[in-house]
Design an enzyme around this catalytic site. Structure first.
Site: not given
Length: 775
Positions: A734, A732, A739, A433, A426, A428
């Site tokens: 995450k 979608h 603060d 370089d 999962h 991504k």
């Protein structure tokens, strides 16, 4: 010789620890400050050094009983071994130590004994190093029966009379991997020993190359090896062809000879996941140097027990929505001079990174990668091999076939070959370089492009061509042509997609690249024969000049003939975004996904950041399945939120938690899978006394809990021909933000799949303010 170790630093590496020789020398010097005889510490000497233990007779007695030959003194060898397990050792060594601390000379432990230890830990250690578990919750999670463990602590009483064997203890600890942190010992010793030591020794990028010998079926074989940048590289043949590249994260390295006896060769053992080898050096000094450098490169267990330390401050960029992220990739990818890493759950080569009118074919992901490959850049693509049959546009099988036909410099691995059937890759991210990287929740595939307007209609196909116009709640037409619509635009609205990614540079990008290299090399070696001809990847040299590349200034860079990696030359093309921040990469990986012991540093980061919040916690996530104390789910993010809100209520200080979720996860709401996920989500939020709202109402029945926590979802609307249509905004992203000080952005959902470590592979960046910056 071992008895003389404190007087002979040359022999320190023979101790079975996770420390290199520089660290062992530091520990020895510190030990001699507190040891009157230079060989051992009495109880009084030990508590003068570790003051938090002074008032805990139970834990202090157990430490001395479990690890010392004498009950009242701890020798230097025993002291080093203790520090190694408490501050650096992998999880299974820590479990063993905790069991023997509690059991003493017995073969079992009781619930009453565990409760006593947890209570002492809470009373003894500072609040910032004690996990958010009460003694009752720890006992409940370990000793209640199977039915009760699936509920909450008031669902069933644990049997205090039932002792637990080590086998049962290890099984339960595996199911609930962080319960032992309730003792506070590990964080306390890490803060007391490791942090001051690392501050004193500073950064040390050690490397070593040379010929080592190994025996196979009694025949000695010589090979050329290099240790650097966290990897053991093995070469073969006269042309020194790279044969293996093994990540050393968390490896155990041990000398295997008597230092006082001359030998023909001097062996040492490397144990790293499934890789176990006894290698031999020509001299004792060479063997010790190999162990020293290998241990230095094998260091794991940094903050949050991550594979990388905190980096920075360095420039970073924040990209809200697919439009911003894809545009940035379209600018960065064509600048690659050396190599490109692309890792994803789903990747589509035909994806347009920009949406000009008309659409430009050169802005397709596959065409950009092909252009760079033709210029000599090596392109590596690592994608999850989904469990589907046939070839459709958007599948990993189609991706591999399509990309590898474009140019021989493009290499695609689909992993895993078959098992596990239940978990997925999962992560991504993209790395260019090994110097600039992007990580987040945005897949390089259809339906992720979003400009912030959250349009539900696009009749002219201007923004969302072909399969980019999609809705997870409607049946989609499976076609082999990416230009063909999968929905009827005249009747069905699209689903807006909210997501986020972050860009990092310098050492943080190199850390992201190290994760890719580890996973690529592991997948190549463990996959079917078809991938054996694919190249292994070497890490970037740590000693090479690191660029000062700013994501806001990125017109071009050139490759210097003298540099191992490209050096960036920033221009004045200012972009949106950010000031330098401190960055640490955290992840979820395990044996099946990366060939190593499980790492759950994302989960630990979430728990620590939430518990340390002062004013607010803001969460965006696709899923929200957690526990306030039951055995299932395993992750305790909901418990941390309850703890932090409860502290605010008791202290009378303003505090608020905001959680933004999709209305429901993808799929047909009438399907059993979707109903189960919705049910677990509601049990986390407000159904029952084990939910966040339920737990708070039970503890604070007169308080308006809505003043402290808010759960929200988003919708958008538009006009489709002559009627109004509405659709949820599919959250979608995450994201955890606390603060205006720290943010965690990555691919990890709030559920056990993402947080446990040995299930789905995940990657995230922890970003923290510097004094002059603001998130």
């Amino acid at each position: 010789s071992l008895c003389l170790l404190p007087m002979n630093p040359h022999h320190l590496l023979f101790l079975p620890t996770h420390f290199d020789s520089s660290e062992l020398t530091y520990i020895l010097d510190d030990f001699l400050v507190w040891s009157p005889d230079g060989r051992s510490l009495s109880r009084d000497d030990f508590t003068r050094k570790f003051t938090a233990l002074k008032d805990s007779k139970v834990i202090l007695d157990s430490l001395f009983t479990s690890i010392t030959a004498e009950k009242d003194r701890i020798a230097f060898q025993e002291y080093v071994r203790l520090l190694s397990v408490l501050a650096r050792a992998p999880t299974h060594e820590r479990r063993s130590l905790i069991f023997h601390l509690v059991a003493g000379h017995e073969s079992t432990i009781s619930a009453a004994r565990v409760s006593e230890y947890v209570r002492e830990g809470h009373a003894m250690f500072p609040a910032n190093v004690v996990a958010p578990y009460t003694a009752e919750e720890v006992v409940f999670s370990q000793f209640s029966d199977d039915h009760a463990r699936k509920g909450s602590p008031d669902a069933g009483e644990p049997s205090l009379a039932s002792p637990m064997t080590y086998a049962a203890f290890e099984r339960n600890a595996h199911l609930d991997p962080d319960w032992y942190s309730g003792f506070g010992l590990f964080d306390y010793f890490y803060d007391t020993i490791i942090i001051p030591m690392e501050n004193t020794l500073g950064r040390r990028d050690l490397s070593l190359s040379g010929v080592l010998t190994k025996k196979k079926k009694g025949v000695a074989r010589s090979r050329f090896f290099t240790v650097r940048d966290g990897f053991l590289l093995k070469y073969k043949g006269k042309d020194q062809h790279l044969q293996r590249a093994i990540s050393l994260s968390g490896a155990q390295v041990q000398l295997c000879f008597n230092p006082d006896e001359p030998q023909r060769s001097y062996p040492f053992l490397i144990r790293c996941g499934t890789y176990v080898r006894k290698l031999r050096a020509a001299t004792a000094d060479m063997a010790q140097e190999w162990v020293h450098v290998t241990r230095a490169n094998a260091k794991a267990g940094y903050r949050y027990r991550s594979y990388t330390p905190v980096r920075g401050p360095s420039p970073s960029g924040f990209y809200v929505g697919g439009r911003e992220y894809f545009k940035k990739l379209a600018e960065i990818l064509p600048l690659a001079q050396h190599e490109i890493f692309v890792c994803g759950w789903s990747i589509v080569g035909e994806l347009y990174l920009t949406r000009d009118t008309p659409l430009r074919e050169e802005m397709r992901l596959d065409n950009i990668l092909a252009e760079r490959a033709a210029a000599g850049v090596q392109v590596y693509v690592l994608v999850w091999k989904e469990k589907k049959f046939g070839v459709t546009v958007g599948s990993s099988r189609h991706l591999r076939k399509e990309l590898e036909e474009l140019h021989p410099n493009i290499h695609v691995i689909r992993h895993p070959p078959l098992k596990p059937l239940s978990w997925s890759h999962h992560q991504k991210f993209v790395v260019v370089d090994q110097q600039v990287g992007f990580v987040g929740g945005i897949d390089l595939c259809y339906m992720r492009y979003e400009d912030g307007c959250f349009d539900v209609v696009d009749p002219s196909s201007t923004k969302y061509p072909g399969k980019d116009y999609g809705n997870l709640n409607y049946p989609r037409k499976q076609t082999g042509d990416y230009r063909m619509d999968q929905l009827d635009r005249s009747k069905e609205p699209r689903m807006p997609w909210h997501d986020m990614a972050v860009g990092v540079t310098g050492e943080a990008a190199r850390d992201l690249g190290r994760n890719f290299i580890q996973r690529w090399n592991f997948a190549r070696d463990k996959s079917f024969v078809r991938f054996k001809g694919y190249p292994l990847i070497q890490p970037t040299m740590a000693t090479s000049p690191l660029h000062t590349f700013d994501l806001r200034n990125m017109a071009a860079y050139t490759l210097s003939d003298m540099d191992v990696v490209p050096t960036y030359h920033p221009q004045i093309d200012e972009l949106s975004a950010s000031q330098p921040v401190h960055v640490q990469m955290v992840r979820s990986v395990g044996q099946w996904s990366a060939g190593q012991l499980p790492e759950d540093s994302i989960y630990r980061a979430y728990m620590d950041v939430i518990l340390g919040a002062q004013n607010y916690v803001y969460i965006q996530n696709q899923f929200f399945i957690s526990s306030t104390g039951s055995q299932f789910p395993q992750n305790r993010i909901a418990m941390a939120l309850v703890r932090r809100i409860g502290l605010a209520i008791r202290s009378g200080r303003p505090f608020h938690v905001v959680v933004v979720l999709p209305v429901y996860p993808s799929g047909d709401l009438s399907s059993a899978r979707t109903k189960i996920i919705v049910g677990y989500t509601q049990r986390t939020i407000g159904w029952g006394t084990g939910s966040i709202i339920g737990a708070l109402q039970r503890e604070f029945p007169t308080v308006d809990i809505g003043q402290y926590v808010t759960f929200s979802s988003l919708r958008s609307w538009g006009q489709l021909q002559d009627r109004l249509v509405t659709e949820m905004v599919y959250v979608h992203s995450k994201v955890l933000c606390v603060d205006d000080r720290v943010a965690i952005i990555g691919s990890c959902n709030i559920n056990d799949r993402s947080m446990v470590g040995q299930r789905d592979s995940e990657m995230a960046a922890v970003l923290e303010d510097t004094p002059s910056s603001s998130l």
